[in-house]
Design an enzyme around this catalytic site. Structure first.
Site: not given
Ligand code: PCA
Length: 208
Positions: A79, A142, A166
């Site tokens: 990200e 996140c 991610h």
């Molecule tokens: N993914 C979610 C919140 C916690 C996670 O592991 C997200 O992408 O916001």
């Protein structure tokens, strides 16, 4: 280099979160040149960011790398940006469904990750692991913890590099669904995050 590595607990309908599994595996491994501190964050709009910031303050790491799960992605996703928006499409684990609200009322619209995002993608690709850069971490927890960590560092005029990755879902999360969903095996994700940490370590030691 002292690295704070965070994952998230499961959320939604899943009993597992790949980020938690990857953090647990890495906590048992030696990575050369790295003192690893790990914490699993609640998927809850108040205690999630609070746990991260409190751990950051007490641990005083050199670098912060946070991991989370994103259903539907086909690659380890680095990200680049966190935006000042809470716009949940499902409730967090505390039952909060927040829409159209800023994370920090007088905060800037966005922060860029301060980790070497492109070298991280390149390292994954060279290791034969699917990877991509992303310009949206979503509008759920996140994105929120990425934004709040970068905001804290900025507000206190600190220099700690921080960012977010991610991960795809695990095969056992997608198996049995009646439509095809992408997944990635745990060993491949562990190898991927290990390669990411090597890249960060090399970059940190040559830039500080
Ligand atoms: N993914 C979610 C919140 C916690 C996670 O592991 C997200 O992408 O916001």
């Amino acid at each position: 280099m002292k690295l704070l590595l965070t994952g998230f607990e499961p959320f939604g309908n899943s009993p597992l979160n790949p980020s938690e599994e990857v953090v647990h595996q890495l906590a048992q491994q030696e990575i050369e040149g790295v003192e690893l501190l790990t914490v699993i964050l609640p998927v809850e709009r108040f205690t999630g960011p609070d746990t991260l910031i409190r751990t950051y303050i007490s641990a005083q790491p050199d670098v912060v790398l946070s991991l989370g799960e994103a259903g539907g992605i086909t690659a380890v996703t680095i990200e680049r940006v966190a935006i000042n928006l809470l716009d949940f499409s499902i409730s967090d684990n505390g039952g909060h469904l927040v829409t159209d609200k800023p994370i920090i009322a007088d905060g800037p619209p966005a922060y860029f990750a301060t980790l070497p995002t492109r070298p991280m993608v390149n390292a994954l690709t060279e290791a034969g692991i699917p990877a991509q850069l992303s310009y949206s971490a979503g509008t759920f927890l996140c994105n929120q913890v990425m934004y709040e960590m970068l905001h804290y560092i900025h507000k206190h005029q600190l220099k700690t590099p921080a960012g977010f990755v991610h991960l795809p879902q695990l095969p056992q999360q997608t198996a049995g669904k009646n439509y095809p969903l992408p997944s990635m095996s745990l060993p491949l994700m562990v190898a991927g995050i290990t390669a990411v940490i090597h890249t960060i370590t090399h970059w940190y030691t040559t830039h500080s």
